[in-house]
Design an enzyme around this catalytic site. Sequence first.
Site, PDB file in Angstrom:
ATOM      1  N   CYS A 209       0.861  -1.195   0.104  1.00  0.00           N
ATOM      2  CA  CYS A 209       0.055   0.069  -0.114  1.00  0.00           C
ATOM      3  C   CYS A 209       0.902   1.221   0.001  1.00  0.00           C
ATOM      4  O   CYS A 209       0.491   2.445  -0.532  1.00  0.00           O
ATOM      5  CB  CYS A 209      -1.158  -0.111   1.309  1.00  0.00           C
ATOM      6  SG  CYS A 209      -2.238  -1.501   1.054  1.00  0.00           S
TER       7      CYS A 209
ATOM      8  N   CYS B 102      14.595  -0.413   5.820  1.00  0.00           N
ATOM      9  CA  CYS B 102      13.680   0.606   5.223  1.00  0.00           C
ATOM     10  C   CYS B 102      12.882   1.312   6.178  1.00  0.00           C
ATOM     11  O   CYS B 102      13.442   1.554   7.154  1.00  0.00           O
ATOM     12  CB  CYS B 102      12.653  -0.288   4.346  1.00  0.00           C
ATOM     13  SG  CYS B 102      11.717  -1.421   4.932  1.00  0.00           S
TER      14      CYS B 102
END
Length: 364
Positions: A196, A323
């Site tokens: 998403c 990340c």
Amino acid sequence: MKTPLVGPGPELSADQRARYSRHLLLPEIGEVGQRRLLAARVLVVGAGGLGSPALLYLAAAGIGTIGVVDDDVVDTSNLQRQVAHGTPDVGRPKVDSAADAVARLNPTVTVHRHRERLDAGNALDLLSRYDLVLDGSDTFATRYLVNDACVLSGLPWVWGAVLRFDGHVSVFDGAEGPTYRDLFPTEPPPGTVPGCGEAGVLGGVCAAIAATMVTEAVKLITGAGRPLLGRVLVHDALAVSWREVPLRPDPRRAAVTGLGALPSVGAAALIAATADGGGPVVVDVREPHEHAEAAVPGSVLLPLARVLADPGLLPPGPLVLHCARGSRSAQALAAALAAGRGDVAHLEGGIAAWVAAGGPTTTG
């Protein structure tokens, strides 16, 4: 109709009869069904786009004990769909914000906050405390982990997934029907399925899928209706359509005998390992603008797309990939492992966990 998952609890009080009066009017639930809901223990994996609205409807339904496992904090970008959190909650742990939202809605519900990432080391212990699992996670690795832990624990679980304008829901029970590994026998190659955060999602789709997941949970607990065992419900919000796809067990599927996990390192351990300038090389697989806003000192920027295109670009020697939260680094790690690298791990929880643990950052 399936055998109810949970036995009924004590007789309802006057306050409970008033609160759950609309449930009591439903012959498929009634007083005994509501007593089952009050006695039920449900673990929600993730307090994000699916877990957030699911938690509210579980609490409203009177689920007596709700566990929420999530190691993330609320970000402004979450507020478009994660309705258990509000603007004042930005920066707070999601488990705390979600527990407060449940308490405002139904203070009689007991909430257990598990501020940790579900992994192979804690999954079986956490699941042993609950009757049912609702998985609102957003990575394939976590879904396989939930599936395998539920199979080993003998628990049914409700799965939901969303992306853009689409959603999927199903119920898995290794004791009597197909499992998630029958739907997805192997994890899609890294980079082939965006999350998403890369592709976007409509907030209303999260609400629709989460509501369906809660409905399935209520049915399993009370024995009402026909659960989505052996069926996958597919929602297309743009076409305003719902369709059903049958799913059968694969007789060739290997039996689940244990839990596996990608090599990972915790934030505190990485901070200690790099404190004196030594330790593994830290590789940031985020985008340049993210790296410019906050970076692990000395980290090497190598965006995920480049790693997936050529894992050979990764520096030699021991590496820790990171990340924002851990999803993209898990993809990069899978690509590195597939390319034969054995000296690579990824940072659990990403730079958010690094910052939360007190790790220094640079900007610019």
